[in-house]
Write a protein that holds these residues in place. Structure first.
Motif, PDB file in Angstrom:
ATOM      1  N   LYS A 134      38.567  -4.901 -20.577  1.00 59.75           N
ATOM      2  CA  LYS A 134      40.129  -5.160 -20.151  1.00 59.75           C
ATOM      3  C   LYS A 134      40.358  -6.155 -21.799  1.00 59.75           C
ATOM      4  N   SER A 141      38.802  -3.859  -5.487  1.00 63.77           N
ATOM      5  CA  SER A 141      39.742  -4.776  -5.853  1.00 63.77           C
ATOM      6  C   SER A 141      39.694  -5.025  -7.124  1.00 63.77           C
ATOM      7  N   LEU A 142      38.271  -5.640  -7.222  1.00 57.06           N
ATOM      8  CA  LEU A 142      37.845  -5.906  -8.552  1.00 57.06           C
ATOM      9  C   LEU A 142      38.100  -5.437 -10.298  1.00 57.06           C
ATOM     10  N   HIS A 162      40.007  -2.793 -10.120  1.00 53.70           N
ATOM     11  CA  HIS A 162      41.041  -2.995 -10.164  1.00 53.70           C
ATOM     12  C   HIS A 162      42.149  -3.870 -10.721  1.00 53.70           C
ATOM     13  N   ALA A 163      41.297  -5.354 -10.473  1.00 59.16           N
ATOM     14  CA  ALA A 163      42.263  -6.273 -10.595  1.00 59.16           C
ATOM     15  C   ALA A 163      42.396  -6.234 -12.441  1.00 59.16           C
ATOM     16  N   TRP A 164      40.835  -5.674 -12.963  1.00 63.00           N
ATOM     17  CA  TRP A 164      41.097  -5.664 -14.500  1.00 63.00           C
ATOM     18  C   TRP A 164      41.205  -4.307 -15.253  1.00 63.00           C
ATOM     19  N   GLY A 165      41.628  -3.544 -14.354  1.00 61.80           N
ATOM     20  CA  GLY A 165      42.566  -2.430 -14.597  1.00 61.80           C
ATOM     21  C   GLY A 165      41.547  -1.380 -15.251  1.00 61.80           C
ATOM     22  N   PHE A 177      35.598  -5.682 -16.449  1.00 57.81           N
ATOM     23  CA  PHE A 177      35.482  -6.971 -16.851  1.00 57.81           C
ATOM     24  C   PHE A 177      35.776  -6.896 -18.587  1.00 57.81           C
TER      25      PHE A 177
END
Lengths: 450, 450
Positions: free
Chosen positions: A146, A169-170, A172-175, A143
């Motif tokens: 990013k 996954s979390l 990944h969602a923040w790159g 987080f």
């Protein structure tokens, strides 16, 4: 009466509190892992500003405006009066909790991930590495990086990588890039995989991979989510806010509780109050670390110099430890499975300003279910240790009639820990016995400082 | 400038807004499913106060103190200015969102679960039944019933029961009983299981089981989490708060966006503003329902009388519908997979006071990842539809230079939807085509009201 005591964004503290300024005795020095000579954090791994903060004895350290701007995404966080829990317990005690579950990653961890990413960015670093077990720290660093446009490389203990897919996954969602550890990305990982291709990994091993990665790659630094002085410093934003919130209702806690793994969340919540005690005020303030009986570092460990990591790459520090070889039983509170504790928290405990209690897993879940069914929120298994402690004290107050003011740091939600709740409801939760023999052997391997 | 516009608990609205008082034309009557005569909600299924609210044309309805007390666990919720998203989009538009993800179940659903549980409890009901798909509504009703000490029985669509185990765990943590539907607990379920023991279930079937359960068991009532007038009424707490929050900064939205499945979250957010438009003020206010292209009820359906449930047990209402036989494609936004829409929202759309847009799944995920990587929060796939719409408009404003004020209801977090995020990052997300032929056949089965 309001359930929540709120602060405006303007009222958010602009400085962190450094308890090193008020400790009656200074910390024992950090030592080099080979020479045993006093040392700093390795400059090729850590930003120079974080290194400065690590050893600073300034009482207040300014929070950069860019960090405050990101804190405002979820801060200031609410201080709750747990009126429904109090009513259910029929206690005259007043129970308050500081709720850190409202941050995007769902815990207190971004309070330090944000400044760590910020200072590294300012110093030209383009990429941060770290390890993560259950994933609270890894997702918080993802987080943070990013938002400051840094790359992020996370070594996640393989068994967690496979069992907790959604924290991955979390990230990944923040790159962030996430690999299971041991990995073939580092020499340390390759060596472990050669010996055992199915190795489940461990936190100590993942630390070694993240450190090696940062050491060999350009413009990369390593980050740690607990234990170190600068991490505790950043976490004091929670205690400083809480103190302001108590001032608004003209109150002050009699006792403060928090769960302790490496010690950063509880130190952050407690130190701004404990500072008063160190200065001679509030002498009766009870400051209680809540740890798992399966990994009882503060209640059964030794206060000695030990390594923080398995490979012995990082500087060594004096702290409560169960020995760096000790691998704790697989309790659901993964964030509390650490063999040591923060040096500052360890010293203040050793010197008698704080104390600790250890709790078994089923008792802790009994408590957190009671919390969920009265206050509503579903908490992390780590946080549940503090809930157990505060409920015990509230019930004691019911016997004695004391109208004590109790505070705990509610460090995060349990949305990614519901498998543990399932195990509880299926009656399959295990109370691990304290592994006396294992710890005894592990404590024989402490570094031999003359 | 503050990122968050907050209200104190004192400033929380004490009344819900009933838009039926301000509609230029009254709703078409609700009809009995067999006789087609005007009817109320079946009194053996619904509390009499909820039935009164369903047909009330009073402009304001008092929120009971006991409901306000529970709302205060998480309300008032913050209104955010999405400054980081605006900067990333380089738009002159001002983007605001009302954040409902801070509630214990993580969405707007408890805004109605709490009063529904309360009124039933007051009328001596001891047990509530409902159906749930993805589990947002089921977990909210579990939360609400626990706080009012009612039993809760949830029929969860079997395919979701198996694919989303952690939402089921959440319902367990709040003490509800959850069974996969079709179940052997009802005659309807038994009949389906006899035909197909491996039936994956459907929302329409689960509704029929929950209705049958409430009908045959003592002291039991049925509850619904969207569509009905009283559900929309309770959700207006979000729009009323938002209006007060805008007053604090002396602003008013030019456009309001929300995702629409049954229509309750968006109606709650929009109606307090739309009321101004109905009265002749704010004539240019753009009120936009955001729906999935795979289930485009408002953009491709008919405005006709239809059944709300598959079995045809509930009263029938005039609404936009794709036909009650239509089973939508398995998009990740499970909460938007409903063949109909709330009658009030449908009429206001039909009469030209609101409009609708439909979006494809990958576009919606592109948008919500952009949101996560700027604003920080991980949102539900349902909510993502509103994010897509608001980003499109903000980019349009970049072209035209318009400094519009855009608002969307950020209805909930996506902590239990990360499998969908994984699918996106793996490049496996499917854009379902609009099933023209299926809908055509389904629309042939509308009830034949003369």
């Amino acid at each position: 009466m309001d359930r929540k005591i709120l602060l405006t964004e303007d009222e958010m503290p602009k400085r962190w509190y450094n308890i090193q300024a008020d400790m009656p005795e200074p910390l024992d020095p950090m030592l080099h892992p080979e020479t045993y000579k006093p040392t700093q954090l390795p400059p090729f791994l850590f930003s120079s500003e974080l290194n400065r903060q690590e050893f600073s004895t300034d009482r207040w350290i300014d929070i950069p405006e860019e960090v405050l701007e990101i804190y405002r995404i979820w801060r200031p966080t609410p201080l709750y009066r747990a009126t429904r829990l109090e009513a259910a317990l029929k206690t005259p005690a007043k129970i308050y909790y500081k709720w850190e579950g409202v941050s995007p990653p769902g815990s207190h961890k971004p309070n330090t991930a944000i400044p760590q990413a910020y200072y590294n960015m300012k110093e030209g670093i383009e990429r941060l590495t770290t390890e993560t077990g259950a994933g609270q720290w890894g997702s918080s660093l993802a987080f943070a990086t990013k938002l400051f446009d840094l790359e992020c490389m996370i070594y996640m203990v393989r068994v967690s990588y496979e069992q907790k897919p959604y924290r991955k996954s979390l990230m990944h969602a923040w790159g962030a890039e996430v690999v299971p550890s041991p990995s073939n990305r580092t020499k340390t990982g390759q060596a472990f995989l050669e010996k055992d291709p199915d190795s489940p990994g461990s936190l100590g091993l993942a630390i070694s991979e993240a450190v090696e990665d940062a050491a060999v790659n350009d413009n990369s630094h390593y980050t740690l989510g607990s234990v170190l002085n600068h991490v505790l410093l950043h976490q004091t934003i929670t205690g400083l806010e809480t103190k302001k919130q108590f001032e608004k209702i003209d109150a002050y806690p009699d006792a403060i509780y928090g769960c302790v793994g490496g010690g950063s969340n509880f130190s952050g919540a407690a130190f701004p109050f404990l500072g008063d005690k160190l200065k001679g005020d509030r002498k009766d303030l009870d400051v209680v670390s809540c740890e798992p009986a399966a990994c009882p570092t503060l209640t059964k460990g030794l206060y000695e110099y030990d390594f923080g990591d398995v490979a012995g790459l990082a500087p060594i520090a004096r702290m409560y430890t169960l020995g760096h070889d000790f691998i704790p039983p697989k309790i659901h509170a993964g964030g509390l499975r650490y063999h040591g504790d923060a040096p500052i928290l360890s010293k203040l405990t050793h010197d008698g300003y704080m104390r600790a209690e250890a709790y078994h897993q089923t008792d802790v879940f009994d408590a957190v279910i009671r919390f969920a069914q009265t206050e509503g929120f579903i908490l992390a298994p780590e946080t549940a240790h503090a809930v157990k402690a505060v409920i015990d004290e509230a019930l004691r107050c019911r016997e004695t009639g004391e109208e004590k003011t109790l505070l705990f740091l509610n460090s995060g939600h349990g949305h990614f820990d519901l498998a543990a709740y399932d195990t509880y409801f299926e009656g399959k939760l295990v109370d691990y016995e304290y592994p006396t023999e294992l710890v005894k052997r592990s404590l024989e391997n402490l570094p031999k400082i003359k």
